[in-house]
Design a protein around this motif. Structure first.
Motif, PDB file in Angstrom:
ATOM      1  N   ASN A  63      73.024  11.275  74.592  1.00  0.00           N
ATOM      2  CA  ASN A  63      74.026  11.508  73.737  1.00  0.00           C
ATOM      3  C   ASN A  63      74.286  12.814  73.085  1.00  0.00           C
ATOM      4  OD1 ASN A  63      72.262  10.585  72.051  1.00  0.00           O
ATOM      5  ND2 ASN A  63      73.604   9.751  70.536  1.00  0.00           N
ATOM      6  N   ASP A  64      73.296  13.770  73.188  1.00  0.00           N
ATOM      7  CA  ASP A  64      73.367  15.222  72.672  1.00  0.00           C
ATOM      8  C   ASP A  64      73.204  15.896  73.735  1.00  0.00           C
ATOM      9  OD1 ASP A  64      72.487  17.364  71.450  1.00  0.00           O
ATOM     10  OD2 ASP A  64      71.003  16.474  69.978  1.00  0.00           O
ATOM     11  N   LYS A  65      74.131  16.612  73.983  1.00  0.00           N
ATOM     12  CA  LYS A  65      73.880  17.622  75.095  1.00  0.00           C
ATOM     13  C   LYS A  65      72.742  18.668  74.823  1.00  0.00           C
ATOM     14  CE  LYS A  65      78.600  17.083  76.988  1.00  0.00           C
ATOM     15  NZ  LYS A  65      80.126  17.565  76.684  1.00  0.00           N
ATOM     16  N   GLU A  66      72.591  19.015  73.725  1.00  0.00           N
ATOM     17  CA  GLU A  66      71.410  20.123  73.369  1.00  0.00           C
ATOM     18  C   GLU A  66      70.186  19.321  73.656  1.00  0.00           C
ATOM     19  OE1 GLU A  66      71.431  23.292  72.563  1.00  0.00           O
ATOM     20  OE2 GLU A  66      73.668  23.040  73.335  1.00  0.00           O
ATOM     21  N   ASP A  67      69.787  18.198  73.402  1.00  0.00           N
ATOM     22  CA  ASP A  67      68.695  17.579  73.945  1.00  0.00           C
ATOM     23  C   ASP A  67      68.777  17.504  75.097  1.00  0.00           C
ATOM     24  OD1 ASP A  67      66.495  16.136  73.337  1.00  0.00           O
ATOM     25  OD2 ASP A  67      67.454  14.121  73.165  1.00  0.00           O
ATOM     26  N   ASN A 188      56.584  16.189  73.080  1.00  0.00           N
ATOM     27  CA  ASN A 188      55.565  16.805  72.181  1.00  0.00           C
ATOM     28  C   ASN A 188      55.275  18.247  72.529  1.00  0.00           C
ATOM     29  OD1 ASN A 188      55.130  14.283  71.201  1.00  0.00           O
ATOM     30  ND2 ASN A 188      53.145  13.904  72.118  1.00  0.00           N
ATOM     31  N   THR A 189      55.683  18.481  74.058  1.00  0.00           N
ATOM     32  CA  THR A 189      55.543  19.967  74.111  1.00  0.00           C
ATOM     33  C   THR A 189      56.448  20.976  73.549  1.00  0.00           C
ATOM     34  OG1 THR A 189      56.857  19.561  76.207  1.00  0.00           O
ATOM     35  CG2 THR A 189      54.571  19.225  76.543  1.00  0.00           C
ATOM     36  N   LEU A 190      57.589  20.171  73.145  1.00  0.00           N
ATOM     37  CA  LEU A 190      58.755  21.230  72.331  1.00  0.00           C
ATOM     38  C   LEU A 190      58.398  21.524  70.967  1.00  0.00           C
ATOM     39  CD1 LEU A 190      61.840  19.156  73.968  1.00  0.00           C
ATOM     40  CD2 LEU A 190      60.757  21.433  74.615  1.00  0.00           C
ATOM     41  N   LEU A 191      57.280  20.669  70.556  1.00  0.00           N
ATOM     42  CA  LEU A 191      56.916  20.871  68.963  1.00  0.00           C
ATOM     43  C   LEU A 191      56.418  22.419  68.676  1.00  0.00           C
ATOM     44  CD1 LEU A 191      55.380  17.387  68.254  1.00  0.00           C
ATOM     45  CD2 LEU A 191      57.419  18.216  67.195  1.00  0.00           C
ATOM     46  N   ALA A 199      52.333  15.986  63.040  1.00  0.00           N
ATOM     47  CA  ALA A 199      52.998  14.914  63.478  1.00  0.00           C
ATOM     48  C   ALA A 199      52.096  13.757  63.510  1.00  0.00           C
ATOM     49  CB  ALA A 199      53.482  15.211  64.997  1.00  0.00           C
ATOM     50  N   PRO A 200      50.796  13.668  63.675  1.00  0.00           N
ATOM     51  CA  PRO A 200      50.143  12.607  63.737  1.00  0.00           C
ATOM     52  C   PRO A 200      49.989  11.867  62.527  1.00  0.00           C
ATOM     53  CG  PRO A 200      48.535  14.658  64.643  1.00  0.00           C
ATOM     54  CD  PRO A 200      50.062  15.020  64.229  1.00  0.00           C
ATOM     55  N   HIS A 201      50.397  12.416  61.329  1.00  0.00           N
ATOM     56  CA  HIS A 201      50.576  11.806  60.239  1.00  0.00           C
ATOM     57  C   HIS A 201      51.565  10.251  60.393  1.00  0.00           C
ATOM     58  CE1 HIS A 201      50.637  11.302  55.813  1.00  0.00           C
ATOM     59  NE2 HIS A 201      52.036  11.339  55.746  1.00  0.00           N
ATOM     60  N   ILE A 202      52.250  10.603  61.357  1.00  0.00           N
ATOM     61  CA  ILE A 202      53.289   9.194  61.641  1.00  0.00           C
ATOM     62  C   ILE A 202      52.318   8.066  61.890  1.00  0.00           C
ATOM     63  CG2 ILE A 202      55.059   8.217  62.978  1.00  0.00           C
ATOM     64  CD1 ILE A 202      55.872  11.395  63.701  1.00  0.00           C
ATOM     65  N   GLY A 269      61.042  18.894  62.504  1.00  0.00           N
ATOM     66  CA  GLY A 269      61.658  19.935  62.747  1.00  0.00           C
ATOM     67  C   GLY A 269      62.865  19.296  63.651  1.00  0.00           C
ATOM     68  N   LYS A 270      63.358  19.732  64.732  1.00  0.00           N
ATOM     69  CA  LYS A 270      64.458  19.459  65.465  1.00  0.00           C
ATOM     70  C   LYS A 270      63.991  18.415  66.487  1.00  0.00           C
ATOM     71  CE  LYS A 270      67.067  23.806  65.656  1.00  0.00           C
ATOM     72  NZ  LYS A 270      67.449  25.062  66.396  1.00  0.00           N
ATOM     73  N   ILE A 271      62.802  18.032  66.741  1.00  0.00           N
ATOM     74  CA  ILE A 271      62.335  17.395  67.721  1.00  0.00           C
ATOM     75  C   ILE A 271      62.343  15.801  67.147  1.00  0.00           C
ATOM     76  CG2 ILE A 271      60.645  16.742  69.380  1.00  0.00           C
ATOM     77  CD1 ILE A 271      62.248  19.334  69.691  1.00  0.00           C
TER      78      ILE A 271
END
Length: 279
Positions: A63-67, A188-191, A199-202, A269-271
């Motif tokens: 639903n997000d063209k940028e994504d 993950n490759t986009l981070l 991110a592993p904090h999640i 970030g954006k990911i």
């Protein structure tokens, strides 16, 4: 291993194999494959004579063209990886092949599509229903394999299988994690490096949460998880819900007699990253 790009060719090949008494498993993917996907391929190969893996970035579930634009596409690398891991057929169609005309079907998945991912990504699960049903119609597999990281997606697909009376088994497979605990994902490759480091904090917080159910009620624990993740300046929680594992209804009390799953979406970030854990 064979690479097929046309629906009719794949259907013909599969029908011949099935007429010879072979069992067929399907692993639907959007490519940018990692060890999580490979664990599905291995499970598929173990449970069936023939393993078919589709590699297709499905536009109707974004639903997000940028994504959609950003989503990694690594077909050559994917094919090499699949060949090494026992895949028999790769189905890598074009968008035109899968959608020669607009798919106007609208599914009603009821409550399971209205919460969490469904509430925040309008149309996403309808797009999933469109592409997965197309793949099931082409391959007619005996079994289809999906990763538990997309926990809500599995509930939606099971709903669709029931609605459309598909004669196949949905096989959910465990989340595969990096050594630092981050759930494996093509995204993950986009981070960027600092976001990847944090991110592993999640998962760390989710793990800790499973040990706190005797100290906090459900609402208190939900708040604790969100606060703990948001303390990290590189992460921002979009939602954290604790639900039952079939209808995805919110859990009110730890004493409820069902399997309880904590589902989360976090922006690094954006990911956007999703994960879940069983309590």
């Amino acid at each position: 291993m064979n690479i097929i790009t046309k629906k009719t060719e794949l259907s013909t090949v599969i029908e011949k194999l099935k007429s010879e008494g072979k069992t067929v498993g399907l692993v639907p993917t959007m490519g940018a494959l990692h060890e999580g996907h490979i664990s599905l391929v291995k499970a598929c190969k173990k449970g069936n004579d023939i393993a078919v893996v589709s590699v297709f970035v499905n536009p109707t579930q974004f639903n997000d063209k940028e994504d959609l634009k950003r989503y990694p596409r690594t077909l050559d690398k994917d094919v090499t990886l699949l060949e090494k891991n026992g895949c028999d057929y790769v189905f890598a169609p074009s968008v035109e092949e899968m959608y020669p005309e607009e798919d106007t079907r609208v599914f009603n998945f009821g409550y399971v599509e209205s919460v969490m991912e469904g509430a925040r990504r309008p149309g996403h699960f309808n797009g999933v229903g469109q592409i997965v049903s197309k793949l099931f119609d082409i391959v007619r597999p005996h079994r289809a394999y999906f990763g538990m990281k997309d926990f809500q997606q599995i509930a939606v697909i099971k709903n669709m299988v029931k609605q459309l009376h598909y004669d196949l088994e949905i096989v959910p497979c465990p989340i595969i994690r990096e050594t630092d605990g981050l759930a494996m994902s093509s995204r993950n490759t986009l981070l960027e490096p600092e976001y990847r480091k944090n991110a592993p904090h999640i998962h760390k917080v989710l793990e800790e949460a499973t040990h706190l159910t005797s100290q906090m009620n459900v609402e208190e624990l939900k708040k604790w998880v969100v606060d703990e993740i948001n303390k990290n300046p590189y992460l921002k929680t979009e939602y954290f819900e604790i639900v039952d594992d079939t209808e995805l209804k919110p859990i009110q009390d730890w004493k409820e007699n069902n399997v309880k799953v904590g589902c989360i979406a976090v922006y690094a970030g954006k990911i956007r990253l999703i994960d879940n854990i069983v309590f």
